[in-house]
Design a protein around this motif. Structure first.
Motif, mmCIF file in Angstrom:
data_model
loop_
_atom_site.group_PDB
_atom_site.id
_atom_site.type_symbol
_atom_site.label_atom_id
_atom_site.label_comp_id
_atom_site.label_asym_id
_atom_site.label_seq_id
_atom_site.Cartn_x
_atom_site.Cartn_y
_atom_site.Cartn_z
ATOM 1 N N LEU A 106 0.827 -1.209 0.000
ATOM 2 C CA LEU A 106 0.000 0.000 0.000
ATOM 3 C C LEU A 106 0.863 1.261 0.000
ATOM 4 O O LEU A 106 0.585 2.208 -0.747
ATOM 5 N N LEU A 107 1.926 1.271 0.795
ATOM 6 C CA LEU A 107 2.811 2.437 0.829
ATOM 7 C C LEU A 107 3.502 2.659 -0.515
ATOM 8 O O LEU A 107 3.614 3.795 -0.984
ATOM 9 N N PHE A 108 3.957 1.586 -1.133
ATOM 10 C CA PHE A 108 4.592 1.720 -2.444
ATOM 11 C C PHE A 108 3.596 2.229 -3.493
ATOM 12 O O PHE A 108 3.906 3.126 -4.269
ATOM 13 N N ILE A 109 2.392 1.669 -3.495
ATOM 14 C CA ILE A 109 1.388 2.086 -4.477
ATOM 15 C C ILE A 109 0.969 3.533 -4.237
ATOM 16 O O ILE A 109 0.861 4.329 -5.182
ATOM 17 N N ALA A 110 0.750 3.904 -2.996
ATOM 18 C CA ALA A 110 0.334 5.280 -2.686
ATOM 19 C C ALA A 110 1.422 6.279 -3.077
ATOM 20 O O ALA A 110 1.134 7.329 -3.665
ATOM 21 N N SER A 111 2.666 5.958 -2.782
ATOM 22 C CA SER A 111 3.776 6.842 -3.144
ATOM 23 C C SER A 111 3.898 6.952 -4.659
ATOM 24 O O SER A 111 4.098 8.039 -5.207
ATOM 25 N N PHE A 112 3.774 5.831 -5.320
ATOM 26 C CA PHE A 112 3.837 5.791 -6.781
ATOM 27 C C PHE A 112 2.737 6.656 -7.385
ATOM 28 O O PHE A 112 2.978 7.489 -8.265
ATOM 29 N N VAL B 270 3.582 -4.806 -9.117
ATOM 30 C CA VAL B 270 4.399 -4.479 -10.290
ATOM 31 C C VAL B 270 3.513 -4.313 -11.524
ATOM 32 O O VAL B 270 3.643 -3.339 -12.272
ATOM 33 N N LYS B 271 2.594 -5.252 -11.737
ATOM 34 C CA LYS B 271 1.695 -5.178 -12.900
ATOM 35 C C LYS B 271 0.822 -3.922 -12.837
ATOM 36 O O LYS B 271 0.586 -3.275 -13.866
ATOM 37 N N LEU B 272 0.351 -3.578 -11.648
ATOM 38 C CA LEU B 272 -0.471 -2.384 -11.486
ATOM 39 C C LEU B 272 0.316 -1.124 -11.849
ATOM 40 O O LEU B 272 -0.192 -0.249 -12.562
ATOM 41 N N MET B 273 1.562 -1.043 -11.397
ATOM 42 C CA MET B 273 2.395 0.124 -11.704
ATOM 43 C C MET B 273 2.652 0.244 -13.205
ATOM 44 O O MET B 273 2.556 1.335 -13.770
#
Length: 147
Positions: A78-84, A114-117
Motif C-alpha cells: 500500500l505504501l509503495f502504491i500510494a507513493s507511486f 508491479v503489474k499495477l504500476m
C-alpha cells in the motif's frame, strides 16, 4: 574500515532538527519564484510526516533504518502504491525519488503491485515534463523485466 556502532537519535533531538529545517525552508520560500513553491510545500509536507512518525514512535536508527517500523506485506504494498500514485504525473523531484526507491526495493513488491504500476504508467495521459516521462518509461521497462 566501517564502524558497526549503533547511532541513536533522541526523539527530542530529531523533533528539534525537523522544526529548524522546516523554519529554514519556509524562510527560503519567501525568497524564491512562485514556480518553486510547490517543491517547498512538498518538502515541508514530507518533513511534517516524518515529525509525526518521530513524535509517535521515536527513532532508534541503525545505519539509517527506523528500528520501530512494523509493516506487514499488505501495508508495504500500500505504501509503495500510494507513493507511486502520488508521484505519477507530477513535475517534481519526487518523480525520480519514488522511481529510485521502487527500483532499489523491487524484490519486496508483489507481482500484482508491479503489474499495477506498469499498467498505470502505460495508461497515464500526463506523465509530466519530458524528463519525468523518461523516468516513468524507464521504470515501466525495468518493472516489465521483473514479471
Amino acid at each position: 574500515m566501517k564502524s558497526n556502532k549503533r547511532k541513536t537519535v533522541t526523539k527530542q533531538g530529531a523533533m528539534l532538527l525537523l522544526e529548524m529545517i522546516t523554519e529554514d525552508i519556509y524562510d527560503l520560500k519567501r525568497q524564491i519564484p512562485d514556480q518553486l513553491c510547490n517543491f517547498v510545500d512538498d518538502t515541508c509536507y514530507g518533513l511534517g510526516a516524518i515529525a509525526k512518525y518521530v513524535d509517535r514512535y521515536g527513532i532508534e536508527a541503525k545505519e539509517g533504518v527506523a528500528k520501530n517500523l512494523r509493516l506487514g506485506n499488505q501495508d508495504l504494498q500500500l505504501l509503495f502504491i500510494a507513493s507511486f500514485r502520488y508521484a505519477l504525473g507530477r513535475r517534481s523531484y519526487i518523480t525520480s525519488a519514488i522511481s529510485d526507491i521502487i527500483q532499489n526495493n523491487v524484490e519486496v513488491l508483489t507481482d500484482n503491485t508491479v503489474k499495477l504500476m506498469i499498467k498505470e504508467i502505460q495508461e497515464c495521459e500526463n506523465l509530466g515534463m519530458d524528463c519525468d516521462k523518461e523516468v516513468w518509461q524507464y521504470l515501466a521497462e525495468f518493472l516489465e523485466e521483473r514479471v
